[in-house]
Write an enzyme that holds these catalytic residues in place. Structure first.
Site, PDB file in Angstrom:
ATOM      1  N   CYS A  62      22.215  -3.880  44.377  1.00  0.00           N
ATOM      2  CA  CYS A  62      23.113  -3.983  42.462  1.00  0.00           C
ATOM      3  C   CYS A  62      23.905  -3.828  42.475  1.00  0.00           C
ATOM      4  O   CYS A  62      24.903  -4.234  40.829  1.00  0.00           O
ATOM      5  CB  CYS A  62      22.326  -2.089  42.301  1.00  0.00           C
TER       6      CYS A  62
ATOM      7  N   GLU B 197      19.104   4.829  37.578  1.00  0.00           N
ATOM      8  CA  GLU B 197      20.095   3.671  38.521  1.00  0.00           C
ATOM      9  C   GLU B 197      19.753   1.866  38.534  1.00  0.00           C
ATOM     10  O   GLU B 197      18.665   1.549  39.410  1.00  0.00           O
ATOM     11  CB  GLU B 197      19.945   3.898  40.397  1.00  0.00           C
TER      12      GLU B 197
HETATM   13  P1  NAD Z   1      11.867  -2.822  40.196  1.00  0.00           P
HETATM   14  O1  NAD Z   1      11.955  -2.541  38.874  1.00  0.00           O
HETATM   15  O2  NAD Z   1      10.576  -3.689  39.786  1.00  0.00           O
HETATM   16  O3  NAD Z   1      10.761  -1.779  40.413  1.00  0.00           O
HETATM   17  C1  NAD Z   1      11.034  -0.913  41.437  1.00  0.00           C
HETATM   18  C2  NAD Z   1      10.629   0.596  41.440  1.00  0.00           C
HETATM   19  O4  NAD Z   1       9.601   1.124  40.269  1.00  0.00           O
HETATM   20  C3  NAD Z   1       9.420  -0.270  42.138  1.00  0.00           C
HETATM   21  O5  NAD Z   1       8.833   0.897  43.042  1.00  0.00           O
HETATM   22  C4  NAD Z   1       8.299  -0.627  41.320  1.00  0.00           C
HETATM   23  O6  NAD Z   1       6.844  -0.438  42.041  1.00  0.00           O
HETATM   24  C5  NAD Z   1       7.715   0.558  40.339  1.00  0.00           C
HETATM   25  N1  NAD Z   1       7.970   0.183  38.772  1.00  0.00           N
HETATM   26  C6  NAD Z   1       8.329  -0.667  38.502  1.00  0.00           C
HETATM   27  N2  NAD Z   1       7.478  -0.822  36.742  1.00  0.00           N
HETATM   28  C7  NAD Z   1       7.395   0.308  36.745  1.00  0.00           C
HETATM   29  C8  NAD Z   1       6.424   1.358  35.499  1.00  0.00           C
HETATM   30  N3  NAD Z   1       6.533   0.401  34.341  1.00  0.00           N
HETATM   31  N4  NAD Z   1       6.469   2.246  36.165  1.00  0.00           N
HETATM   32  C9  NAD Z   1       6.488   3.404  37.181  1.00  0.00           C
HETATM   33  N5  NAD Z   1       7.302   2.078  38.329  1.00  0.00           N
HETATM   34  C10 NAD Z   1       7.597   0.607  38.028  1.00  0.00           C
HETATM   35  O7  NAD Z   1      12.612  -3.147  40.969  1.00  0.00           O
HETATM   36  P2  NAD Z   1      13.036  -3.692  42.139  1.00  0.00           P
HETATM   37  O8  NAD Z   1      12.136  -5.956  42.397  1.00  0.00           O
HETATM   38  O9  NAD Z   1      12.614  -2.851  43.056  1.00  0.00           O
HETATM   39  O10 NAD Z   1      14.551  -3.833  42.837  1.00  0.00           O
HETATM   40  C11 NAD Z   1      15.563  -5.025  42.010  1.00  0.00           C
HETATM   41  C12 NAD Z   1      16.050  -3.856  40.904  1.00  0.00           C
HETATM   42  O11 NAD Z   1      16.074  -2.473  41.156  1.00  0.00           O
HETATM   43  C13 NAD Z   1      17.468  -4.865  40.510  1.00  0.00           C
HETATM   44  O12 NAD Z   1      17.643  -5.595  38.910  1.00  0.00           O
HETATM   45  C14 NAD Z   1      18.671  -4.014  40.601  1.00  0.00           C
HETATM   46  O13 NAD Z   1      19.605  -4.059  40.497  1.00  0.00           O
HETATM   47  C15 NAD Z   1      17.839  -2.587  40.909  1.00  0.00           C
HETATM   48  N6  NAD Z   1      18.747  -1.696  41.746  1.00  0.00           N
HETATM   49  C16 NAD Z   1      19.911  -1.098  41.508  1.00  0.00           C
HETATM   50  C17 NAD Z   1      20.113   0.129  41.787  1.00  0.00           C
HETATM   51  C18 NAD Z   1      21.025   1.175  41.628  1.00  0.00           C
HETATM   52  O14 NAD Z   1      21.903   2.156  42.389  1.00  0.00           O
HETATM   53  N7  NAD Z   1      21.567   0.788  40.139  1.00  0.00           N
HETATM   54  C19 NAD Z   1      20.016   0.780  43.329  1.00  0.00           C
HETATM   55  C20 NAD Z   1      19.552  -0.698  44.127  1.00  0.00           C
HETATM   56  C21 NAD Z   1      18.477  -1.313  43.219  1.00  0.00           C
END
Ligand code: NAD
Length: 479
Positions: free
Chosen positions: A278, A244
Site C-alpha cells: 500500500c 487503512e
Molecule cells: P479488499 O478491499 O478487496 O479486501 C480487503 C478485505 O476486506 C478482505 O478481507 C475482503 O474480504 C474484505 N471486504 C471487501 N469488501 C468488503 C465489504 N463490502 N464489507 C466487508 N468486508 C469487505 O482489498 P485487497 O484486495 O485484499 O487488498 C488490497 C488493497 O488494500 C489495496 O488497495 C491496498 O492499498 C490496500 N492496503 C492498504 C494498507 C494500508 O495500511 N493503508 C495496507 C495494505 C493494503
C-alpha cells in the site's frame, strides 16, 4: 492447520456457510488449500461470544493482558518457518523476504505492542477530572491479502492489549496465517471469546460482521472502494471505524539529491512484494533535466529484479497474487502506453512458465492528466514524471486523492525536511531514512482514517472516559 473450521469461543468448529474458497499458489497456479466459509449464524455466534467475553477481558489486569500477548508471540515463533512458506505461496513474495518481512517483523510486533502497552498513560488527572482510557468494546478486524499476518497483527495485538475482544475476518485469498494465528492464540490460553475467527468473502461474511449491532468498531485495511462501503454501513449505526486504504505514494527528488540512491530506493519500494504494497513509492517525481539520467539508472537497475519461483533464494520478484490481479495490472499498463506513456522497461521480457507474473515496468513521459499518474496499480509499475521548480514538484506529490506515504530526496536532510513538511502524507521518509515501526502509520484523504503502529495503534482502540470528582478526592488520592 484447521482448514474448514471457525474458531469461536475458544473452540474449533466446522464453518456452516455454503461456499468454499480455494487458496491458489501464485507460482504453480494450483489450489493448495480450500476453506469452508462462515455463515451469518457463525458470524452472529462469534460476535455474541466476543460480547460475552468483553466485561471480564476489559477488566483483566493489564499485566495479564500483556503476558497473554507475549505468549502469542512465543507460540507464533514456533510456527515461523511454516508461516513464511505458506505466505510466500499465497502472496508470491520470495520466501527469503517473506520470512523476514511477513513473519519475523509481525512476530516482533506482538512483543513490541506488549511493551508499549506497559508504558501507556491509561489514566491521568485533568483539572478535577480523572481521564481513563477504556476499551472501545467489540472490534471486527477485516484484513487484506498483501501482508496478511502483518495487517492482522497491527489490529489484533493492540486491540487485545486495549481490552477489546475481537472477531477477525482475514482475506479469503490469503487466510492461512490467520488460522495459524488462531492456533497460537489457543496455545497461549486466551480466555474463550476474547479472539474469534470467521472466514469468507467481503460481500457476505464481511458485511454481516460490519452490520452486526453488537460490534462497536470496525478496523479495516484494504481497498478504498471497500473502505468507502464499510464506512457507509458503519455510519448508519454510528460505529467507530479505522480505515487503512490505498495509496499512490510519491518519491520527490529535489535538485542536487543523490539521484542514484533515490532511483535505487524508489525501485526497491515500488517492486517490493511485486508492487503489492500500500505504501509503495509508485511515482518518481524528478527535475526535468534529470530525465535522461534517471532513465539510464532505471534501465540498469531493473535488470537486477530476477523473476522466478518464490521458494528459490535467487528470486527477487515473485508473481502477483492472482490471475485477476495480473490482468488488471497489464490492462493498466496498456492503457497508459495507449495514452502516451513510454514503456522504458517491461516489454517483451520472458516470463517464468507458470505464475501470475508482471515484468518490472517503468513508464516515463507520464503526465498528471493520465490515469496511471493517480490510480493505484498494485503491481510492479513505476511512473516517472518531471517537474519544473520545487513548487510544481510539491503540487505533483500532493496531487492525488491519496496521502499514505512519500519520500523526499534532497541535497541535505535539512533541504528535504523543508519540503517534507509541505506534503499531505501520513508517512514521509527523508533521504532513505529507515522505516520506524513505532511511528504512526496511516493516511490523509482516500488513504484512510486513523493511525496504526506504536502507541498510536493501541490508542486507536481506546475511548477516553472523564470522571469528575470533588476537590476533596484529590487532597487524599495520588493521581
Ligand atoms: P479488499 O478491499 O478487496 O479486501 C480487503 C478485505 O476486506 C478482505 O478481507 C475482503 O474480504 C474484505 N471486504 C471487501 N469488501 C468488503 C465489504 N463490502 N464489507 C466487508 N468486508 C469487505 O482489498 P485487497 O484486495 O485484499 O487488498 C488490497 C488493497 O488494500 C489495496 O488497495 C491496498 O492499498 C490496500 N492496503 C492498504 C494498507 C494500508 O495500511 N493503508 C495496507 C495494505 C493494503
Amino acid at each position: 492447520m484447521h482448514q474448514h473450521d471457525t474458531y469461536i469461543n475458544g473452540v474449533w468448529a466446522p464453518a456452516t456457510g455454503v461456499l468454499k474458497t480455494p487458496v491458489i499458489d501464485s507460482f504453480t497456479e494450483e489450489t493448495f488449500a480450500t476453506y469452508q466459509t462462515s455463515s451469518a449464524a457463525d458470524v452472529d455466534a462469534a460476535v455474541r461470544c466476543a460480547r460475552g467475553a468483553l466485561a471480564a477481558w476489559s477488566q483483566t489486569p493489564l499485566a495479564e493482558r500483556i503476558a497473554a500477548v507475549r505468549r502469542v508471540a512465543t507460540a507464533l515463533h514456533e510456527q515461523a518457518d511454516a508461516l513464511g512458506r505458506v505466505i510466500s505461496r499465497e502472496v508470491g513474495m520470495p520466501v527469503k523476504l517473506a520470512s523476514r518481512i511477513q513473519v519475523a517483523a509481525p512476530i516482533a510486533a506482538w512483543d513490541r505492542y506488549a511493551s508499549l502497552a506497559a508504558d501507556l498513560h491509561w489514566e491521568e488527572r485533568v483539572g478535577n477530572s480523572l481521564v481513563q482510557q477504556v476499551s472501545v468494546g467489540v472490534v471486527a478486524c477485516i484484513t487484506p491479502w498483501n501482508y496478511p499476518l502483518h495487517q492482522i497483527t497491527s489490529k489484533v495485538a493492540p486491540a487485545l492489549l486495549a481490552g477489546c475482544t475481537v472477531i477477525l475476518k482475514p482475506s479469503e485469498m490469503a487466510p492461512s496465517s490467520a488460522f495459524m494465528l488462531a492456533k497460537a492464540i489457543e496455545q497461549a490460553g486466551l480466555p474463550p471469546g476474547v479472539f474469534n475467527l470467521v472466514h469468507g468473502t467481503g460481500s457476505d461474511v464481511g458485511e454481516v460482521l460490519v452490520r452486526h449491532p453488537q460490534v462497536d468498531m470496525i478496523s479495516f485495511t484494504g481497498s478504498t472502494q471497500a473502505g468507502r462501503r464499510i464506512a457507509a454501513l458503519a455510519g448508519e449505526e454510528v460505529k467507530r471505524v479505522a480505515l487503512e486504504l490505498g495509496g499512490k505514494s510519491a518519491a520527490l527528488v529535489l535538485p542536487g539529491a543523490d539521484l542514484a540512491a533515490a532511483v535505487k530506493a524508489t525501485l526497491g519500494s515500488c517492486f517490493l512484494n511485486s508492487g503489492q504494497t500500500c505504501s509503495a513509492t509508485t511515482r518518481l517525481l524528478i527535475p526535468r533535466d534529470c530525465a535522461e539520467a534517471v532513465a539510464a539508472l532505471a534501465l540498469e537497475l531493473v535488470g537486477g529484479y530476477r523473476m522466478g519461483d518464490p521458494s528459490d533464494a535467487a528470486t527477487r520478484l515473485g508473481p502477483l497474487i492472482s490471475r485477476a490481479q495480473q490482468k488488471k495490472v497489464l490492462a493498466l499498463i496498456d492503457a497508459a502506453v495507449a495514452g502516451g506513456a513510454r514503456r522504458l522497461t517491461g516489454e517483451s521480457v520472458p516470463l517464468p512458465a507458470s505464475g501470475f507474473f508482471v515484468a518490472p515496468t517503468v513508464l516515463d513521459g507520464v503526465t498528471p492528466a493520465m490515469s496511471i499518474a493517480s490510480d493505484e496499480v498494485f503491481g510492479p509499475v513505476l511512473v516517472v514524471m518531471t517537474y519544473d521548480g520545487i513548487e510544481e514538484g510539491i503540487a505533483l506529490a500532493n496531487g492525488t486523492d491519496y496521502g499514505l506515504a512519500a519520500t523526499v530526496w534532497g541535497a541535505t536532510p535539512q533541504a528535504a525536511l523543508a519540503v517534507a513538511r509541505q506534503l499531505r502524507s501520513g508517512q514521509v521518509d527523508v533521504n532513505g531514512a529507515p522505516f520506524n515501526p513505532v511511528a504512526p502509520f496511516g493516511g490523509f484523504g482516500k488513504s484512510g482514517i486513523g493511525r496504526e503502529n506504536g502507541r498510536y495503534g493501541i490508542e486507536e482502540f481506546l475511548e477516553p472516559v472523564s470522571i469528575q470528582l470533588p476537590p476533596s478526592y484529590f487532597e487524599t488520592a495520588q493521581v
